[in-house]
Design an enzyme around this catalytic site. Sequence first.
Site, PDB file in Angstrom:
ATOM      1  N   THR A   1      -8.824   2.649   7.964  1.00  0.00           N
ATOM      2  CA  THR A   1      -7.889   4.118   7.822  1.00  0.00           C
ATOM      3  C   THR A   1      -6.298   3.558   7.310  1.00  0.00           C
ATOM      4  OG1 THR A   1      -9.110   5.824   8.367  1.00  0.00           O
ATOM      5  CG2 THR A   1      -7.178   6.444   6.961  1.00  0.00           C
TER       6      THR A   1
ATOM      7  N   ILE B   1      -5.837   3.015  -2.417  1.00  0.00           N
ATOM      8  CA  ILE B   1      -6.103   3.266  -4.190  1.00  0.00           C
ATOM      9  C   ILE B   1      -6.647   4.900  -3.881  1.00  0.00           C
ATOM     10  CG2 ILE B   1      -6.586   1.933  -5.845  1.00  0.00           C
ATOM     11  CD1 ILE B   1      -4.413   0.165  -4.847  1.00  0.00           C
TER      12      ILE B   1
ATOM     13  N   HIS C   1      -8.975   5.146  -6.838  1.00  0.00           N
ATOM     14  CA  HIS C   1     -10.144   4.649  -7.522  1.00  0.00           C
ATOM     15  C   HIS C   1     -10.452   5.384  -8.955  1.00  0.00           C
ATOM     16  CE1 HIS C   1      -9.887   0.632  -5.672  1.00  0.00           C
ATOM     17  NE2 HIS C   1      -9.821   1.110  -4.525  1.00  0.00           N
TER      18      HIS C   1
ATOM     19  N   ILE D   1     -18.361   3.765   4.899  1.00  0.00           N
ATOM     20  CA  ILE D   1     -17.896   4.586   3.501  1.00  0.00           C
ATOM     21  C   ILE D   1     -16.760   3.108   3.688  1.00  0.00           C
ATOM     22  CG2 ILE D   1     -16.657   6.279   2.924  1.00  0.00           C
ATOM     23  CD1 ILE D   1     -18.985   7.424   3.602  1.00  0.00           C
ATOM     24  N   GLU D   2     -17.470   2.633   2.805  1.00  0.00           N
ATOM     25  CA  GLU D   2     -16.376   1.071   1.874  1.00  0.00           C
ATOM     26  C   GLU D   2     -15.881   1.741   1.126  1.00  0.00           C
ATOM     27  OE1 GLU D   2     -17.594  -2.539   0.810  1.00  0.00           O
ATOM     28  OE2 GLU D   2     -19.082  -1.272   0.751  1.00  0.00           O
ATOM     29  N   SER D   3     -14.584   1.041   0.288  1.00  0.00           N
ATOM     30  CA  SER D   3     -14.173   1.122  -1.022  1.00  0.00           C
ATOM     31  C   SER D   3     -15.239   1.709  -1.932  1.00  0.00           C
ATOM     32  CB  SER D   3     -13.534  -0.309  -1.806  1.00  0.00           C
ATOM     33  OG  SER D   3     -13.278  -0.355  -2.560  1.00  0.00           O
TER      34      SER D   3
ATOM     35  N   CYS E   1      16.650   1.258   7.268  1.00  0.00           N
ATOM     36  CA  CYS E   1      16.286   0.629   6.734  1.00  0.00           C
ATOM     37  C   CYS E   1      15.781   2.021   5.489  1.00  0.00           C
ATOM     38  CB  CYS E   1      15.073  -0.010   6.504  1.00  0.00           C
ATOM     39  SG  CYS E   1      15.514  -1.814   7.603  1.00  0.00           S
TER      40      CYS E   1
ATOM     41  N   CYS F   1      14.867   0.146  15.193  1.00  0.00           N
ATOM     42  CA  CYS F   1      15.153   1.795  15.650  1.00  0.00           C
ATOM     43  C   CYS F   1      14.290   1.046  17.228  1.00  0.00           C
ATOM     44  CB  CYS F   1      14.842   2.168  14.753  1.00  0.00           C
ATOM     45  SG  CYS F   1      13.203   1.895  13.417  1.00  0.00           S
TER      46      CYS F   1
END
Lengths: 420, 474
Positions: free
Chosen positions: B41, B47, B49, B333-335, B400, B440
Amino acid sequence: MERDLVIIGGGPAGLAAAIEAKKNGIDDILILERDKRLGGILQQCIHNGFGLHVFKEQLTGPEYAQRFIDEVEKLGIEYKLESMVLHLGEDKKIIALNPKDGLFEIEAKAVVLAMGCRERTRGALNIPGSRPAGVFTAGAAQRFVNMEGYMVGKKVVILGSGDIGLIMARRMTLEGAEVKMVVELMPYSTGLKRNIVQCLEDFDIPLLFNHTVTKIHGKERVEGVTIAKVDDKRQPIEGTELFVECDTLLLSVGLIPENELTREAKIEINPVTNGAYVNELMETSIEGIFACGNVVHVHDLVDFVTQESFLAGYGAAKYIKGEKSNSANKFKTKGLNGIRYVVPNIIHPENVKDAVNFYMRVSDVYHNVNLIVKDGDKVLYKSRKNHVSPGEMENVKLSKDILQKVEGDELVFELEEVAI
Amino acid sequence: MFDVAIIGAGIVGTSIARELSKYDLSCVVIEKSNDVSNGSTKANSGIVHAGYDAKEGTLKAKFNVLGSEMYEKICEELDVPYKRNGSLVLAFNDDDLRHIEMLYERGLKNGVKELSIIDKNTVLSLEPNIQDNVVGALYAKTGAIVSPFELAIALAENANENGVEFMFSTTVTNIYKENDVFNIETNNGKFKSRYLVNAAGLFSDEINDMLGGEKFKIIPRRGEYCLFDKSVGNIVTRTIFQTPSNKGKGILVSPTVHGNLFVGPNAIEMDKKDDVSTTKKGIEEILKGGSRSVKNINPRDIITSFAGIRATSDTGDFVINVPTKNAVNAAGIESPGLTASVAIAPYVVSLLENEGLRLTLKNNFIKHRTNTKLFIQMTDDEKKLALSSNSAYGRIICRCEHITEGDIINAIKRPLGARTVDGVKRRVRAGMGRCQGGFCMPRVVEILSRELNIPMTEILKSEEGSYILTGRTK
């Protein structure tokens, strides 16, 4: 709140600019410093070697800073600590934040940018491998060791022979760490010669030129790095890889002027220095906004930062008092043939006090050259150099008298080979 | 004894945990890492999708489209940055055009809304930095971007606020059933539960084996990424895909929800499940791939590169089934897994209900997270209020990203708060900027040490063993 002069940054540049502005008649000055104390990065540079040019003696970083802090106190110049500027507008409006005042807005007549620089990181270098703990920029390691009193590792490889890396090689050694080597991509060091002698040679730490780190190993903490020799295009040569066991990789691979605010204010930036273009008074492309120190270009010695910043303070005072000439009579400066850049970039001769110190860096190591300055075909200055190196700044001082006689619209600084 | 034990605190496990926390149940999430979102994760494209990629009829297609529709609401409830920026699949030749037409048809069958095929001029007017040899594109207006680790953290926090327990640094070593109760043995003692969910990501095949489910195998596939400075975050505003070729799915170029730009990923099958190192070859591959789509990608603007590993199953689809009575797999649970996970969660809960889990909605479910805003995102009045309650909000630590000490303390004190430097970074972005923690990081170590009351030398970057300091100076 309205202020005559706001100085962003309370390091050596900002302090010197404030002092000089005050001495030139400006009373309403405010320094905004983001750290807990004045002095900037000098506070973590506990080694000596500072001040040889300005004070003719060897001081440590904090000692050097303290001289300016004392003077700021003596002159009664106001400063705010832990104060971060979040916004700078073209109109010189500043928004800043600190724990005491919260968010506050200032309308400044003039501004001096003195934010210094930051270190290039592993990400910017894109070193392949894993992403364990134990990879530090040399400056972050220096802060841990010198300010917080903690060691960052036991077996150390240093990538890059910049000054902070060299200083940390000695510092870590003195603290009992084993510094295995310093690896430098280029065939020369970007650090000062004296640091190579005093920090590496005196401790028998090898310095490998034409080498780089090609892989970082270790899942949670660094377990080693792969180093390799590079070819003349700076690309690793296959078959030269060598695994070096270590738990720490320090990076001393260059400094980047911190110009986020400068960009936000739409000030013109020189792509070579990554700092603002400045004129003879260290004024940027926006009238009344000045810049000095490492935010303009990365210096080798703080002494030169101080000298340049005095000029910025003087310039800001001139501007506030309405004494700055805006005449169209001006010319640009340019580096050629081995001179990578020249600061300042634009000269209005009538604003020059007595003389201008031009600072520059060369693009490679050269032996037996003349550093010359030309106005068209006319040579205004010539100086023989036995050895020049990108690690050390060169400096040429030209008097107001000479500058007023420049006829062309460009003053060219270049190296010329000397026939032997 | 828990009603439900969930193994894994990635986006799938935390989505399920939050869904279960709506009901009167006692649940525990068992995670081998020391924080939420430390596996696949934390390093993926982020994205959401639209749903035209997966073949109709697959679980991937079903949950992708559902998930995409659920995202905005969940991100709104949990105050997680989400942006519907739209996505383009570029075509550079006739083959590509045929491919995007196929994707268009498939998208329609999958139920994707607001899909269209646009011509070259429209592409270039939408995205002027696309390479000039583009000939057309599939435009999905429902494509979106999200911060995957921030969402997983938010889901976990919210589940925790609603009563779900989390056990970190706890690795499952064996599972056996006794009188219909799962006995889950770990390095951290034994847990008992009546129901069990396997959301163990890269290790879900091993958990499935412990449960005696029908065999499948997770084939780890690594993807490398480059993240670019915010100054170039706007060279494209939509997510830019390429059509898949025989060389792989193609490299994507996309802004992030925080305004950076990223390029990646490639796809390399790995032997090991934990090798997230980057390679010179891989980085070159993705930069070259990204430049096929988009002009002006300059390696000088890279602020970091990283790699993640996809939990790809050898079945070709998500594995969502019942491996043994009273257990549910949510594996492989891939893309488009990040998108699908929010829709997989209620489905997994329904499977548990089929197995006999009794679901009674709580009447005191806390739907929203509170106190989530960073100082820099607050309105002027909120800033004043924050400063008056704690002056630490006036102290910028990360220059930053303009992250204050108050934000960092909040990250530490929140439910399931940060305990490591990376934990702080993923919660409030300190160290995410162009200096990558150069300034930091020492301050963050100091604040963690003070707030958690543990010595500086025990502060970790990330996992166990990632110590930062080795001791005091002389």
